[in-house]
Design a protein around this motif. Structure first.
Motif, PDB file in Angstrom:
ATOM      1  N   PHE A  70       0.901  -1.050   0.054  1.00  0.00           N
ATOM      2  CA  PHE A  70       0.065  -0.038   0.104  1.00  0.00           C
ATOM      3  C   PHE A  70       1.103   1.297   0.022  1.00  0.00           C
ATOM      4  N   PRO A  71       0.541   2.238  -0.628  1.00  0.00           N
ATOM      5  CA  PRO A  71       1.268   3.572  -0.380  1.00  0.00           C
ATOM      6  C   PRO A  71       1.086   4.325   0.834  1.00  0.00           C
ATOM      7  N   GLU A  72       1.873   5.266   1.043  1.00  0.00           N
ATOM      8  CA  GLU A  72       1.842   5.788   2.520  1.00  0.00           C
ATOM      9  C   GLU A  72       0.587   6.717   2.408  1.00  0.00           C
ATOM     10  N   PHE A  73       0.103   6.988   3.660  1.00  0.00           N
ATOM     11  CA  PHE A  73      -1.126   7.681   3.556  1.00  0.00           C
ATOM     12  C   PHE A  73      -1.332   9.001   2.701  1.00  0.00           C
ATOM     13  N   LYS A  74      -0.208   9.526   2.785  1.00  0.00           N
ATOM     14  CA  LYS A  74      -0.405  10.945   2.114  1.00  0.00           C
ATOM     15  C   LYS A  74      -0.497  10.688   0.663  1.00  0.00           C
ATOM     16  N   VAL A  75      -0.039   9.591   0.146  1.00  0.00           N
ATOM     17  CA  VAL A  75       0.071   9.527  -1.122  1.00  0.00           C
ATOM     18  C   VAL A  75      -1.283   8.840  -1.750  1.00  0.00           C
ATOM     19  N   ALA A  76      -1.660   7.891  -0.491  1.00  0.00           N
ATOM     20  CA  ALA A  76      -3.209   7.258  -0.710  1.00  0.00           C
ATOM     21  C   ALA A  76      -4.171   8.370  -0.908  1.00  0.00           C
ATOM     22  N   ALA A  77      -4.049   9.419  -0.029  1.00  0.00           N
ATOM     23  CA  ALA A  77      -4.784  10.479  -0.003  1.00  0.00           C
ATOM     24  C   ALA A  77      -4.790  11.302  -1.241  1.00  0.00           C
ATOM     25  N   LEU A  78      -3.662  11.581  -1.992  1.00  0.00           N
ATOM     26  CA  LEU A  78      -3.549  12.225  -3.225  1.00  0.00           C
ATOM     27  C   LEU A  78      -4.289  11.186  -4.534  1.00  0.00           C
ATOM     28  N   LEU A  79      -4.120  10.250  -4.238  1.00  0.00           N
ATOM     29  CA  LEU A  79      -4.821   9.146  -5.090  1.00  0.00           C
ATOM     30  C   LEU A  79      -6.099   9.184  -5.287  1.00  0.00           C
ATOM     31  N   LEU A  80      -6.627   9.104  -4.026  1.00  0.00           N
ATOM     32  CA  LEU A  80      -8.010   9.227  -3.629  1.00  0.00           C
ATOM     33  C   LEU A  80      -8.721  10.458  -4.498  1.00  0.00           C
ATOM     34  N   GLN A  81      -8.097  11.629  -3.945  1.00  0.00           N
ATOM     35  CA  GLN A  81      -8.541  12.938  -4.698  1.00  0.00           C
ATOM     36  C   GLN A  81      -8.359  12.838  -6.055  1.00  0.00           C
ATOM     37  N   SER A  82      -7.416  12.311  -6.868  1.00  0.00           N
ATOM     38  CA  SER A  82      -7.410  11.943  -8.165  1.00  0.00           C
ATOM     39  C   SER A  82      -8.294  11.418  -8.644  1.00  0.00           C
ATOM     40  N   TYR A  83      -8.753  10.389  -8.022  1.00  0.00           N
ATOM     41  CA  TYR A  83      -9.905   9.443  -8.460  1.00  0.00           C
ATOM     42  C   TYR A  83     -10.930  10.242  -8.479  1.00  0.00           C
ATOM     43  N   GLU A  84     -11.340  11.175  -7.609  1.00  0.00           N
ATOM     44  CA  GLU A  84     -12.569  11.636  -7.224  1.00  0.00           C
ATOM     45  C   GLU A  84     -12.811  12.801  -8.611  1.00  0.00           C
ATOM     46  N   SER A  85     -11.674  13.641  -8.866  1.00  0.00           N
ATOM     47  CA  SER A  85     -11.548  14.570  -9.929  1.00  0.00           C
ATOM     48  C   SER A  85     -11.595  13.824 -11.222  1.00  0.00           C
ATOM     49  N   SER A  86     -10.824  12.755 -11.387  1.00  0.00           N
ATOM     50  CA  SER A  86     -10.478  12.376 -12.677  1.00  0.00           C
ATOM     51  C   SER A  86     -11.525  11.143 -13.371  1.00  0.00           C
ATOM     52  N   VAL A  87     -11.788  10.218 -12.304  1.00  0.00           N
ATOM     53  CA  VAL A  87     -12.301   8.746 -12.721  1.00  0.00           C
ATOM     54  C   VAL A  87     -13.719   8.669 -12.559  1.00  0.00           C
ATOM     55  N   ASP A  88     -14.152   9.280 -11.203  1.00  0.00           N
ATOM     56  CA  ASP A  88     -15.303   8.776 -10.474  1.00  0.00           C
ATOM     57  C   ASP A  88     -16.453   8.900 -11.396  1.00  0.00           C
ATOM     58  N   TYR A  89     -16.664  10.159 -11.979  1.00  0.00           N
ATOM     59  CA  TYR A  89     -17.888  10.339 -12.542  1.00  0.00           C
ATOM     60  C   TYR A  89     -17.963   9.303 -14.078  1.00  0.00           C
ATOM     61  N   ILE A  90     -16.717   8.574 -14.291  1.00  0.00           N
ATOM     62  CA  ILE A  90     -17.110   7.629 -15.383  1.00  0.00           C
ATOM     63  C   ILE A  90     -17.501   6.166 -14.761  1.00  0.00           C
ATOM     64  N   VAL A  91     -17.245   6.005 -13.528  1.00  0.00           N
ATOM     65  CA  VAL A  91     -17.211   4.753 -12.861  1.00  0.00           C
ATOM     66  C   VAL A  91     -17.869   5.039 -11.679  1.00  0.00           C
ATOM     67  N   ARG A  92     -19.204   5.305 -11.789  1.00  0.00           N
ATOM     68  CA  ARG A  92     -19.973   5.821 -10.676  1.00  0.00           C
ATOM     69  C   ARG A  92     -20.789   5.014  -9.629  1.00  0.00           C
ATOM     70  N   ILE A  93     -19.800   4.344  -8.979  1.00  0.00           N
ATOM     71  CA  ILE A  93     -20.323   3.109  -8.168  1.00  0.00           C
ATOM     72  C   ILE A  93     -19.985   3.244  -6.601  1.00  0.00           C
ATOM     73  N   LEU A  94     -19.284   4.296  -6.306  1.00  0.00           N
ATOM     74  CA  LEU A  94     -19.044   4.457  -4.970  1.00  0.00           C
ATOM     75  C   LEU A  94     -19.968   5.876  -4.272  1.00  0.00           C
ATOM     76  N   HIS A  95     -19.751   5.971  -3.110  1.00  0.00           N
ATOM     77  CA  HIS A  95     -20.208   7.132  -2.230  1.00  0.00           C
ATOM     78  C   HIS A  95     -19.002   7.646  -1.802  1.00  0.00           C
ATOM     79  N   LEU A  96     -18.296   8.615  -2.395  1.00  0.00           N
ATOM     80  CA  LEU A  96     -16.958   8.941  -2.059  1.00  0.00           C
ATOM     81  C   LEU A  96     -16.828   9.511  -0.594  1.00  0.00           C
ATOM     82  N   PRO A  97     -17.771  10.211  -0.065  1.00  0.00           N
ATOM     83  CA  PRO A  97     -17.641  10.604   1.621  1.00  0.00           C
ATOM     84  C   PRO A  97     -17.657   9.254   2.420  1.00  0.00           C
ATOM     85  N   THR A  98     -18.233   8.289   2.016  1.00  0.00           N
ATOM     86  CA  THR A  98     -17.898   7.013   2.687  1.00  0.00           C
ATOM     87  C   THR A  98     -16.636   6.324   2.643  1.00  0.00           C
ATOM     88  N   VAL A  99     -16.210   6.537   1.318  1.00  0.00           N
ATOM     89  CA  VAL A  99     -14.827   6.162   1.186  1.00  0.00           C
ATOM     90  C   VAL A  99     -13.761   6.780   1.978  1.00  0.00           C
TER      91      VAL A  99
END
Length: 596
Positions: A70-99
């Protein structure tokens, strides 16, 4: 009441019958253990499989473990932020506040060597894998400083996610997080591999677990699975399950099976009569306010759900087409052509009835410009939905493309098929001008596969429908697109595979000249400027030869000579084939079933 008594008895009976159908296996562990380790980005990038595994940090440490990083937590947070801005709207299967609420306690337990939820581990790794694939590298980034780094990270997280999913598959009955992870890993695979068998198997795993979880009967009356409650948490969970189920179903009906070429074409697995699931609500995650249900939107606006809902609408029509148009040529000829025309009208009607921000006409695009300031992902969503619709329309008419020579009414199918094929290619070109930061990565995999299928149609039309008024224009478009594949083939091995497939089919079925050409067969490196044929250099042979396909579907080394790209294309467009309809259909089948 009598009905309540019967319902209670039915539930008791179902409970008894379902014993051992959802519980975890009573067998001993059926796979190696897992050892989770948090590693820095340089460690992940530098670690080789031959290196000695470092000390694992996890209760799953049992010896002979698979090390999952697993990446370090700070990297994980950046990746999750990137997922939210660049990917989530195409693969709309999560509730991001829950994640977001899950990731911090997950890392705390991981740091302390405590047991973590296997489904959450798989889901987070899959999110990291897709986010890393689309991550925009920069010199100061803590995630990736160059394109090689973010692709390598994506593959490392892919392997970790698949290892965890395999562990879960062998030892548990599966959870919703497993389903979400399988879906995201399917998308990652499609971008890396195109529509490969591996991606199809991953999506089938998601489908199977989702069915075991009863997602297809989520909103059935008196349903035993999942009693309805009014709590906010249950309301959000139910909405997420609807998103998951309908993403799987729309993929089954038009993306994965019924539309995209391959051995599975013309089939689907989820029957509409078995579905008791409402459509998800058209809203953003933040609109699910505590204690309040979001009000239905009366005017079209690009929420996070808008694209998925349009995707579902298109999927219903694609399933109708599959149910109407048979695969067998003999049965196809018995279908009234009016049915094809009516299906075409429905597809065109769907395209014209998209929300204005997804339409391609100049007026709609101008009207959308102000929205793109707040919703910068509109251009890509517009591309995805219109590309999918035009690809399905192209597929609808593809098998009638040659028949216009014997029946003038089929000229309509030729026009419609070519119009949509050319539109798919043009959309791909336009996408690069919309300024998306990760456009180079986004144009690989899925996008390139659709362009490949559109090119198949244009090339076949040039080969078999001679002396058409638009022949020169189509020929120029095909040549330009193939050249762009050639110029960018270093970016992804998929491009080379598509080039081999297209050139090989043209050669195999069309090019058999007996005379050699001195200009086309020059061994002067200066005359062999296009590396499109680098893999096809027959030693000591100065003739064009029919292509020989090996057992793996690849073109043999003596298939082509060493001409320039222009010379190859000039030769490819010569000849007068005489093929009947059965050979024509076999041509498309050979392209459709080519392993990628």
């Amino acid at each position: 009441m009598a009905s309540d008594i019967h319902q209670t008895r039915d539930e008791d009976l179902q409970s008894l019958e379902n014993v051992a159908t959802r519980e975890d296996s009573v067998l001993s562990m059926l796979s190696n253990g897992l050892a989770f380790r948090i590693s820095s980005t340089p460690e992940i990038l530098g670690m080789q499989t031959s290196q000695k595994h470092p000390a694992p940090v996890s209760e799953y440490d049992r010896g002979n473990e698979s090390i999952v990083m697993f990446p370090e937590f700070k990297v994980a947070a950046l990746l999750l932020q990137s997922y939210e801005s660049s990917v989530d709207y195409i693969v709309r299967i999560l509730h991001l506040p829950t994640v977001r609420s899950v990731i911090k306690p997950f890392y705390l337990r991981l740091n302390q060597g405590e047991t973590v939820h296997i489904g959450q581990a798989a889901l987070l790794l899959s999110i990291f894998a897709l986010a890393a694939f689309f991550y925009e590298p920069s010199e100061s980034s803590k995630v990736a400083t160059n394109p090689q780094d973010h692709l390598h990270l994506s593959k490392v997280f892919c392997k970790g996610a698949l290892d965890v999913l395999d562990f879960s598959r062998r030892n548990t009955s599966g959870t919703l997080e497993d389903v979400q992870a399988y879906i995201i890993m399917t998308v990652v695979t499609f971008y890396l591999d195109g529509f490969s068998a591996r991606g199809r198997l991953l999506m089938m795993s998601a489908t199977t677990i989702a069915r075991d979880l009863g997602l297809h009967r989520l909103d059935a009356e008196n349903e035993f699975f999942g009693q309805k409650t009014e709590s906010v948490r249950d309301f959000i969970d139910r909405e997420v399950k609807r998103r998951v189920f309908w993403f799987i179903t729309s993929t089954d009906w038009f993306v994965l099976w019924s539309t995209v070429s391959g051995p599975q074409v013309g089939t689907y697995f989820i029957h509409p009569d078995h579905i008791h699931v409402k459509l998800p609500i058209d809203c953003n995650d933040d609109d699910l306010v505590l204690g309040e249900r979001p009000e239905l939107i009366t005017e079209p606006r690009p929420t996070g759900m808008t694209y998925l809902l349009e995707r579902i609408r298109l999927a219903h029509l694609c399933r109708e087409i599959v149910d109407t148009v048979p695969l067998e040529t003999s049965k196809l000829e018995q279908v009234p052509y009016d049915h094809i025309i009516n299906l075409d009208k429905k597809l065109v009607g769907l395209i014209s009835s998209l929300p204005f921000f997804f339409r391609l006409d100049a007026e709609s695009r101008q009207r959308t410009k102000p929205l793109e300031i707040m919703y910068p992902n509109i251009p890509l969503l517009r591309y995805c939905i219109t590309r999918a619709a035009h690809s399905r329309r192209c597929k609808l008419h593809q098998r009638f493309l040659l028949r216009q020579s014997s029946d003038p009414r089929y000229a309509f199918s030729r026009r419609a098929c070519l119009e949509s094929a050319r539109a798919v290619i043009q959309f791909h070109e336009d996408l690069g001008g919309d300024g998306l930061p990760w456009i180079v990565a986004a144009r690989m995999g899925i996008a390139v596969h659709f362009v490949h299928l559109a090119l198949v149609v244009l090339i076949m039309d040039l080969c078999f429908n001679k002396d058409q008024a638009d022949e020169a224009e189509i020929r120029a478009e095909v040549k330009a697109t193939l050249q762009k594949f050639e110029d960018a083939k270093h970016v992804s091995p998929l491009l080379g595979r598509f080039l081999k497939s297209l050139c090989g089919i043209v050669r195999k079925h069309r090019i058999h000249p007996n005379e050699s050409s001195d200009s086309a067969l020059s061994n002067d490196p200066a005359q062999s400027s296009a590396p499109i044929l680098d893999d096809f250099n027959p030693p000591g042979d100065d003739r064009w030869q029919p292509v020989q396909l090996g057992v793996d579907g690849q073109i043999s080394g003596d298939a082509l000579g060493t001409p320039t790209f222009d010379e190859f294309w000039d030769n490819a467009m010569q000849g007068e084939p005489e093929l009947d309809l059965s050979v024509w259909n076999n041509l498309f089948s050979s392209l459709d079933s080519r392993p990628l």
